[in-house]
Design an enzyme around this catalytic site. Sequence first.
Site, PDB file in Angstrom:
ATOM      1  N   SER A   1      14.858  -8.517   3.479  1.00  0.00           N
ATOM      2  CA  SER A   1      14.947  -7.324   4.328  1.00  0.00           C
ATOM      3  C   SER A   1      15.771  -6.182   3.737  1.00  0.00           C
ATOM      4  O   SER A   1      16.801  -6.396   3.099  1.00  0.00           O
ATOM      5  CB  SER A   1      15.567  -7.715   5.670  1.00  0.00           C
ATOM      6  OG  SER A   1      15.804  -6.550   6.415  1.00  0.00           O
TER       7      SER A   1
ATOM      8  N   SER B   1      17.042  -3.945   5.778  1.00  0.00           N
ATOM      9  CA  SER B   1      17.894  -3.461   6.874  1.00  0.00           C
ATOM     10  C   SER B   1      19.376  -3.362   6.510  1.00  0.00           C
ATOM     11  O   SER B   1      20.014  -2.347   6.822  1.00  0.00           O
ATOM     12  CB  SER B   1      17.710  -4.345   8.120  1.00  0.00           C
ATOM     13  OG  SER B   1      16.429  -4.126   8.637  1.00  0.00           O
TER      14      SER B   1
ATOM     15  N   LYS C   1      11.091 -11.525  18.060  1.00  0.00           N
ATOM     16  CA  LYS C   1      11.212 -10.347  18.929  1.00  0.00           C
ATOM     17  C   LYS C   1      10.942 -10.672  20.400  1.00  0.00           C
ATOM     18  O   LYS C   1      11.537 -10.069  21.285  1.00  0.00           O
ATOM     19  CB  LYS C   1      10.279  -9.222  18.449  1.00  0.00           C
ATOM     20  CG  LYS C   1      10.731  -8.599  17.127  1.00  0.00           C
ATOM     21  CD  LYS C   1       9.865  -7.423  16.721  1.00  0.00           C
ATOM     22  CE  LYS C   1      10.200  -6.957  15.320  1.00  0.00           C
ATOM     23  NZ  LYS C   1       9.410  -5.808  14.885  1.00  0.00           N
TER      24      LYS C   1
ATOM     25  N   ASN D   1      13.676  -5.390  19.436  1.00  0.00           N
ATOM     26  CA  ASN D   1      14.067  -5.453  18.025  1.00  0.00           C
ATOM     27  C   ASN D   1      15.524  -5.037  17.798  1.00  0.00           C
ATOM     28  O   ASN D   1      16.015  -5.074  16.678  1.00  0.00           O
ATOM     29  CB  ASN D   1      13.130  -4.616  17.140  1.00  0.00           C
ATOM     30  CG  ASN D   1      13.444  -3.139  17.200  1.00  0.00           C
ATOM     31  OD1 ASN D   1      13.897  -2.643  18.242  1.00  0.00           O
ATOM     32  ND2 ASN D   1      13.233  -2.430  16.117  1.00  0.00           N
TER      33      ASN D   1
ATOM     34  N   ASP E   1      11.048   0.178  17.464  1.00  0.00           N
ATOM     35  CA  ASP E   1       9.817   0.311  16.656  1.00  0.00           C
ATOM     36  C   ASP E   1       8.961   1.434  17.236  1.00  0.00           C
ATOM     37  O   ASP E   1       8.296   2.170  16.500  1.00  0.00           O
ATOM     38  CB  ASP E   1       8.992  -0.987  16.684  1.00  0.00           C
ATOM     39  CG  ASP E   1       9.613  -2.084  15.831  1.00  0.00           C
ATOM     40  OD1 ASP E   1      10.291  -1.759  14.841  1.00  0.00           O
ATOM     41  OD2 ASP E   1       9.418  -3.272  16.154  1.00  0.00           O
TER      42      ASP E   1
ATOM     43  N   GLY F   1      -5.583  -4.135  15.206  1.00  0.00           N
ATOM     44  CA  GLY F   1      -4.639  -5.234  15.397  1.00  0.00           C
ATOM     45  C   GLY F   1      -4.088  -5.196  16.811  1.00  0.00           C
ATOM     46  O   GLY F   1      -4.042  -4.130  17.444  1.00  0.00           O
TER      47      GLY F   1
ATOM     48  N   GLY G   1       2.454  -7.772  18.010  1.00  0.00           N
ATOM     49  CA  GLY G   1       3.663  -7.126  18.519  1.00  0.00           C
ATOM     50  C   GLY G   1       3.783  -5.678  18.083  1.00  0.00           C
ATOM     51  O   GLY G   1       4.194  -4.811  18.869  1.00  0.00           O
TER      52      GLY G   1
ATOM     53  N   TYR H   1       4.381  -1.875   4.102  1.00  0.00           N
ATOM     54  CA  TYR H   1       5.189  -0.930   3.308  1.00  0.00           C
ATOM     55  C   TYR H   1       4.527  -0.475   2.005  1.00  0.00           C
ATOM     56  O   TYR H   1       4.954   0.498   1.409  1.00  0.00           O
ATOM     57  CB  TYR H   1       6.554  -1.534   2.922  1.00  0.00           C
ATOM     58  CG  TYR H   1       7.270  -2.225   4.047  1.00  0.00           C
ATOM     59  CD1 TYR H   1       7.284  -1.691   5.326  1.00  0.00           C
ATOM     60  CD2 TYR H   1       7.947  -3.422   3.821  1.00  0.00           C
ATOM     61  CE1 TYR H   1       7.936  -2.327   6.364  1.00  0.00           C
ATOM     62  CE2 TYR H   1       8.617  -4.060   4.855  1.00  0.00           C
ATOM     63  CZ  TYR H   1       8.601  -3.511   6.122  1.00  0.00           C
ATOM     64  OH  TYR H   1       9.250  -4.142   7.145  1.00  0.00           O
TER      65      TYR H   1
ATOM     66  N   GLY I   1       4.174   1.979   5.748  1.00  0.00           N
ATOM     67  CA  GLY I   1       5.119   1.671   6.821  1.00  0.00           C
ATOM     68  C   GLY I   1       6.595   1.863   6.498  1.00  0.00           C
ATOM     69  O   GLY I   1       7.440   1.564   7.347  1.00  0.00           O
TER      70      GLY I   1
END
Length: 262
Positions: free
Chosen positions: A16, A18, A65, A86, A101, A121, A124, A210, A229
Amino acid sequence: MNKKLFALFGNPVSHSKSPLLHNSLFKHLAINACYTRYLLQDSNLLKEKFLSLGLDGINITVPFKEDAYNACDELDEYAKSIGAVNTIVLRDGKLHGFNTDAPGFIASLDGFLPANALILGAGGTARALAFALKANGVDVVIANRSEGRLQFFRQNGFKTTTFDVLDGDSNFELIVNTTSAGLLSDELPFEKSKLAELLSKTKFAYDCIYSETLFLKMAKGLGKKHKNGLDMLICQAFFAFKLFIDEEIDKKMIGIMKEAVS
Ligand code: NDP
């Protein structure tokens, strides 16, 4: 002020971005805080681990989530509608859950707001995007490979279809891929010729993955505005950051996060 502690809960979490996004902004704003990763093995322990680790806030990624939604004491409007959280912040001893998100995706459109949109799609991510677009007055259709997950959308007043009966002649100003097709290989969500037909009429093709997927390569080949993304990831982190520090900060700070991962 005591050092504040934040983390990403998920499985896996090692890949990640983040921590980099949040720590770069803590450093830039000279905030005494640290953001780390926590590999959660058991979803039932989410609340217990949050409290025992002495955390002030967390982000939650795949596959927790929905468990995070269930673990919260209070929920924001988006989280309530979407059924997924999230971001969790500890306030007065209670776990407050948010879904960033949704606003993150809208912010990543850089002011582009279509009249209508097709979401590919029904997982979530599709839920977050569908509610965010609807809240901004966009007419949304959700198309999915299989029928099962579409039920949630119909119950919430969205138009739905499956890929096999999706009409290639339809005209959507925005087409967003939220399927995992293209994540690990050059796979498309559905039949190439129908997708090319839809893309040829759209204004903007967006992939929540991404990287530059085959879906985006096709849009690029047709001369269409397109985006992956990464900005969505950065924007959802920016909104989570504001909740963590409980303060408004200038949107320009998104640039600091972008620099950190570029
Ligand atoms: P989910 O598992 O909840 O949903 C996956 C969806 O993809 C389902 O609709 C599923 O259809 C569909 N799907 C899976 N494989 C295929 C395939 N081979 N062909 C066609 N459809 C397929 O996933 P999420 O919604 O959590 O995540 C979806 C994507 O969004 C991921 O690629 C993830 O990396 C990305 N993402 C990006 C974020 C960002 O910040 N940029 C944030 C979160 C996610 P079915 O119902 O038929 O199984």
